[in-house]
Design a protein around this motif. Structure first.
Motif, short mmCIF file in Angstrom:
data_model
loop_
_atom_site.label_atom_id
_atom_site.label_comp_id
_atom_site.label_asym_id
_atom_site.label_seq_id
_atom_site.Cartn_x
_atom_site.Cartn_y
_atom_site.Cartn_z
N ALA A 42 0.84 -1.19 0.00
CA ALA A 42 0.00 0.00 0.00
C ALA A 42 0.87 1.25 0.00
N ASP A 43 0.74 2.08 -1.01
CA ASP A 43 1.48 3.34 -1.09
C ASP A 43 0.89 4.38 -0.15
N GLY A 46 -5.44 3.13 3.49
CA GLY A 46 -6.74 3.05 2.84
C GLY A 46 -7.62 2.01 3.49
N ASN A 120 -11.41 -0.48 -2.83
CA ASN A 120 -10.04 -0.59 -2.29
C ASN A 120 -9.38 0.78 -2.48
N THR A 121 -9.20 1.51 -1.38
CA THR A 121 -8.57 2.84 -1.46
C THR A 121 -7.11 2.80 -1.05
N ASP A 123 -4.14 2.48 -2.37
CA ASP A 123 -3.44 2.50 -3.66
C ASP A 123 -2.11 1.76 -3.57
N GLY A 124 -1.82 0.99 -4.61
CA GLY A 124 -0.59 0.22 -4.66
C GLY A 124 -0.80 -1.23 -4.26
N LYS A 126 -2.74 -4.40 -4.57
CA LYS A 126 -3.69 -4.99 -5.53
C LYS A 126 -4.38 -6.18 -4.88
#
Length: 132
Positions: A42-43, A46, A120-121, A123-124, A126
């Motif tokens: 996760a960047d 989220g 899915n918030t 980001d990064g 998957k």
């Protein structure tokens, strides 16, 4: 030829949308086993929202908080914990496979289940589901 009235256009759109909703529901194929695959990290912090729907029963939404920098193995453990603590946690077997995958298996006498990723918030990170 007379142009359709605004009322007819709105009614046609409503019928079309209702048809799409019915078609989407018909596509759902519950299974006795699902795999949630986690990849990358996760960047940003989220939230992942999953919807689990046992056949013939009400859907249960599971919200999973994901911290920034969470890698796939930790994400899988976090998802597993969230599902286990939900209303369905005792009814289905929830386990980790290969470190980064979560398996949801039907226990005896429980209905098959449908699974979808609502959002899915993180980001990064998957997240994909696979019926098995």
């Amino acid at each position: 030829m007379i142009a359709p009235t605004r009322h007819r256009v709105l009614r046609s759109l409503a019928v079309l949308l209702l048809g799409l909703l019915v078609a989407t529901a018909a596509i759902a194929k519950p299974s006795n086993k699902w795999r949630i695959k986690c990849n990358h990290r996760a960047d940003v912090a989220g939230v992942i929202v999953l919807r689990l729907t046992p056949e013939g029963q009400a859907a249960v939404e599971v919200t999973v908080d994901i911290a920034k920098g969470t890698r796939e193995n930790e994400a899988a453990r976090t998802i597993r914990k969230a599902i286990k603590s939900s209303a369905l946690g005792e009814r289905y077997k929830i386990e980790i496979d290969d470190g980064e995958d979560v398996l949801i298996k039907r226990r005896s006498r429980q209905p098959n289940i449908d699974l979808e990723i609502v959002s899915n918030t993180a980001d990064g990170l998957k997240i994909k589901t696979h019926r098995e």
